[in-house]
Design an enzyme around this catalytic site. Structure first.
Site, PDB file in Angstrom:
ATOM      1  N   GLU A  32       0.809  -1.220   0.000  1.00  0.00           N
ATOM      2  CA  GLU A  32       0.000   0.000   0.000  1.00  0.00           C
ATOM      3  C   GLU A  32       0.842   1.269   0.000  1.00  0.00           C
ATOM      4  OE1 GLU A  32      -2.369  -0.900   3.425  1.00  0.00           O
ATOM      5  OE2 GLU A  32      -3.912  -1.912   2.241  1.00  0.00           O
TER       6      GLU A  32
ATOM      7  N   GLU B 146      -0.047  -5.774  15.794  1.00  0.00           N
ATOM      8  CA  GLU B 146       0.063  -5.655  14.334  1.00  0.00           C
ATOM      9  C   GLU B 146       1.497  -5.390  13.893  1.00  0.00           C
ATOM     10  OE1 GLU B 146      -1.965  -2.918  10.810  1.00  0.00           O
ATOM     11  OE2 GLU B 146      -1.987  -2.260  12.896  1.00  0.00           O
TER      12      GLU B 146
END
Length: 802
Positions: free
Chosen positions: A540, A685
């Site tokens: 991304e 994460e």
């Protein structure tokens, strides 16, 4: 980065003292689904809780296993995680049953805000908040607070009229909290000294019932070292119940029952919560409604006399129901709580343990590494806690642990979590496909509205299946690969189960829609082939790009899958699908011998695994040397502060290639050690924060064992495995793997691997290109493939970042 706060019962702050409700976000943190600036979920939800920071005092690597295993003498070694401290690295665990759940704080009961907010969630409970749908929280259901005349253990909402206990709430000693993964049970033990100096030994047990999906229970057993009046309060604490409003509440003193309903803003979904208190036998108690000015809170309290040295037990039985699966959720919740109370805690716990025992018939046994064993089992535990068969709400990146990423459903589901369940729990994995099938009409409308054919699934999905990416974020416009990821998951389910009726009735419409979408996305080029333009791949950091190699390979595979599926279900496939699949451009650099990530890629930093996923899960045909080149090229170009899933792909790919040295093992370690948080082995994460509990990362980690070291790949007509064992492990056993009605075990040893068919008809097993018969009563024993003990030539041997 700002280090997250910690909670220390009895030392840093009183257990029941509420902390200020301030945003706990770090603008330097990067989200899994966002570029390296601020997280859209943080922006849209200022109460989003990032993961606790990794300890600055802990050494990097495997030595910092971030778990505290119970003593070797305990019979449940290998299944329990325990701590005696809640300062420094403590991160509270969550309990759930796939329908609802909640994070439980250090106190073992109730609501807390540090180090992260202990939210409670119900599957599919979405509210409308501005332009997007977001996970709404239900009231905290685990509150069962204990009070003497001077203070309270466990946080309570503010009493009506502003009256509340003195903010000094005493001190805690002899503290221990233990999570039993096998039983799905959290036990908290402590000695609480009240502000008046009275000592009480407390033991809390909390479960979210695995067999009864609407039931939870909290049991408090206490022994006072004083005589006098005690009070126990069973409360639904609405402090964190955001994006809802209370629609009703009630109290029945005869049954020591309280109940309430809350309704989501903008979507009018109702959640009902009911509880009953079971009080000590033979005790004369005064039962009253818990009165509070805190909206969305309700409860019951009981006051009774206690004697020093006597032991008392109070149990709170909880029922939770949703208007999405009940015409009368309040009646359903009250009935669930009443039935649980009638059953009694002992029998309820027996049922609960039996349901978890059934799930754990499928297991991943790691020999010779008890720390790694607990990391593996905890990862599966959190996945199983977040979903269940028959609940078709799919999985968000944080499961039922919290509202990270607004509770939305991304590619995380199909690519990272779903495969980890499919191998051993296909009945549970099926619900994730059902979620997409039920929203096919929305995907078809989305495709039509944006100028495509077929079905275009949204990058972020929630209640209805329309695009829920927050405005201003490009992923919703550009990450078209989600449609291919969904198609692959459907095809994998068919390969794993062989269910042709399901393929025809449920999967075929999705596969057909996905193929039509990709055929309409392809643009003819001057070379006579096809391009896909203006997209974003898994990386991304670069967008929009033309001919993302991941996107093009995934699109071509989807078209071929749909063509094959059409033949199986006996319908005609569009011949255009094969033409487009054969003509789609796959960028390749002859000089470097690699796949450039997209047209014009210049070798700069990428966010996460992208090109390396052509090998797994897409199985794109390429020579082994090209696969190695891709790994060696992209590993050093991948952001080390990216999300946790990346190194699991590196490990799986190196295991398949048989790379010399310790590459597969070291990348496996890199996929877990920097991200796991103590004491209950939950993933963050990123190395330094991000979403928590990040079940996406735990799913990727599990795939290393289920597909990496086993070499398992789904095939239509046979089992395909290629076991390998890193020299750092003594052995690995995969219990109760499932394929097309057969159950089998794979025991990977240093020299040989044993395949045992434990259920189902005889079949064929392909190993290293050769096919062997496998039937019950005749285990198949073959050599284990071992990597040569030579130095690695890639970054797997480099120092791990803490």
């Amino acid at each position: 980065m700002r280090k997250a706060g910690s909670r220390n019962p009895g030392y840093a702050q009183p257990l029941s003292a509420p902390s200020p409700r301030t945003p706990q976000q770090d603008p330097s943190e990067k989200g899994t689904h966002a570029p390296p600036h601020k997280d859209p979920s943080d922006q849209d939800n200022p109460t989003h809780d990032p993961a606790p920071a990794r300890s600055e005092h802990a050494p990097p690597g495997h030595e910092d296993h971030t778990t505290t295993a119970t003593e070797e003498s305990r019979p449940d070694t290998g299944w329990t995680l325990s701590t005696t401290e809640t300062d420094d690295d403590y991160a509270p665990t969550f309990l759930a049953n796939g329908y609802f759940g909640g994070r439980i704080p250090a106190a073992g009961t109730g609501y807390a805000t540090t180090p992260i907010e202990t939210q409670a969630h119900l599957a599919g409970f979405f509210a409308q908040d501005g332009p997007i749908e977001k996970y709404a929280n239900i009231p905290t259901w685990s509150t069962l607070a204990f009070s003497d005349e001077s203070g309270t253990y466990g946080r309570l909402p503010q009493a009506r009229g502003g009256e509340q206990d003195d903010p000094e709430q005493g001190a805690v000693s002899d503290y221990r909290q233990t999570l039993n993964l096998r039983a799905g049970l959290l036990t908290t033990q402590a000695t609480w000294t009240s502000p008046a100096g009275r000592r009480t030994d407390l033991t809390y047990e909390v479960l979210v019932h695995r067999a009864r999906h609407r039931v939870a229970a909290v049991q408090l057993t206490f022994t006072p070292h004083w005589s006098g009046s005690a009070r126990v309060s069973g409360v639904f604490d609405g402090t964190s119940a955001r994006l809802t409003e209370q629609s009703s509440k009630g109290y029945d003193g005869t049954a020591a029952e309280s109940y309430e309903t809350v309704t989501t803003l903008g979507t009018d979904i109702t959640a009902a919560l009911a509880s009953r208190l079971e009080l000590p036998t033979g005790v004369a108690a005064h039962v009253a409604e818990f009165e509070t000015d805190q909206v969305q809170s309700a409860g019951v309290q009981a006051t009774f006399d206690v004697k020093a040295g006597s032991t008392y037990t109070v149990t709170k039985y909880v029922g939770v129901a949703s208007s999405q699966d009940s015409d009368d959720p309040l009646s359903a919740a009250r009935a669930a709580a009443a039935a649980a109370a009638d059953t009694g805690y002992g029998d309820l716990l027996t049922e609960h343990k039996a349901a978890w025992d059934d799930l754990w018939r499928a297991d991943i046994e790691v020999l010779g590494d008890p720390v790694l064993q607990l990391q593996v089992r905890a990862s599966m535990f959190y996945l199983l806690a977040s979903t269940r068969a028959g609940v078709n709400w799919s999985l968000s990146p944080c499961g039922l642990s919290g509202d990270g990423y607004n509770g939305h459903v991304f590619w995380d589901t199909e690519t990272w979590m779903y495969p980890a369940l499919l191998a051993q729990h296909p009945d549970i994995a099926a619900g994730m496909n059902t979620y997409r099938q039920q929203r096919l009409a929305a995907a078809q409308e989305y495709a039509t509205r944006t100028g495509f054919g077929g079905a275009r699934f949204p990058w972020e999905s929630a209640l209805h299946g329309d695009e829920q990416t927050p405005p201003g974020w490009e992923m919703g416009d550009l990450e078209h690969h989600i449609t291919a990821d969904i198609a692959l998951a459907h095809w994998q389910y068919y390969l794993a189960t062989g269910d042709r009726d399901w393929l025809a009735e449920n999967a075929w419409p999705v596969l057909k829609g996905a193929a039509e979408f990709w055929a309409s996305s392809a643009v003819p080029n001057d070379a006579g082939g096809y391009d896909i333009k203006q997209v974003m791949g898994p990386d991304e950091y670069h967008f929009p790009v033309d001919n993302s190699v991941y996107t093009n390979v995934a699109a071509a595979k989807t078209l071929r899958i749909a063509t094959r599926a059409a033949k199986i279900v006996r319908v005609a496939a569009d011949p255009e699908w094969d033409r487009v699949a054969d003509g789609l451009r796959t960028p390749y650099d002859e000089d470097l011998g690699i796949h450039p990530q997209f047209d014009g890629y210049d070798g700069d930093t990428i966010k996460q695994a992208d090109v390396v996923m052509l090998q797994y899960p897409w199985e794109h045909p390429m020579p082994p040397e090209v696969a190695r080149n891709d790994l060696d090229y992209y590993v050093p170009r991948t952001d080390p502060d990216g999300p946790s899933m990346t190194d699991s792909i590196h490990s799986i790919a190196h295991a398949a290639l048989g790379t010399f040295g310790s590459a597969a093992y070291d990348f496996m370690r890199r996929s877990v050690d920097p991200f796991i948080r103590r004491p209950f082995n939950q993933f963050a994460e990123q190395r330094h924060g991000g979403a928590f509990t990040f079940t996406t990362g735990q799913g990727g980690f599990l795939q290393v064992f289920l597909y990496g070291f086993s070499g398992m790949r789904w095939r239509e007509d046979r089992l395909r495995l290629d076991p390998t064992l890193p020299p750092q492990l003594d052995g690995l056993t995969l219990r109760r793997m499932l394929w097309q009605g057969r159950e089998f075990d794979v025991e990977i040893g240093p020299e040989h691997t044993t395949f045992t068919l434990t259920g189902g008809l005889p079949t064929q097993v392909e190993v290293a290109g050769a096919t062997h018969p496998l039937r019950q009563g005749a285990p198949l024993i073959l050599p284990t493939r071992r990597p040569e003990p030579l130095p690695t030539s890639d970054l797997a041997g480099a120092s791990r970042r803490a």
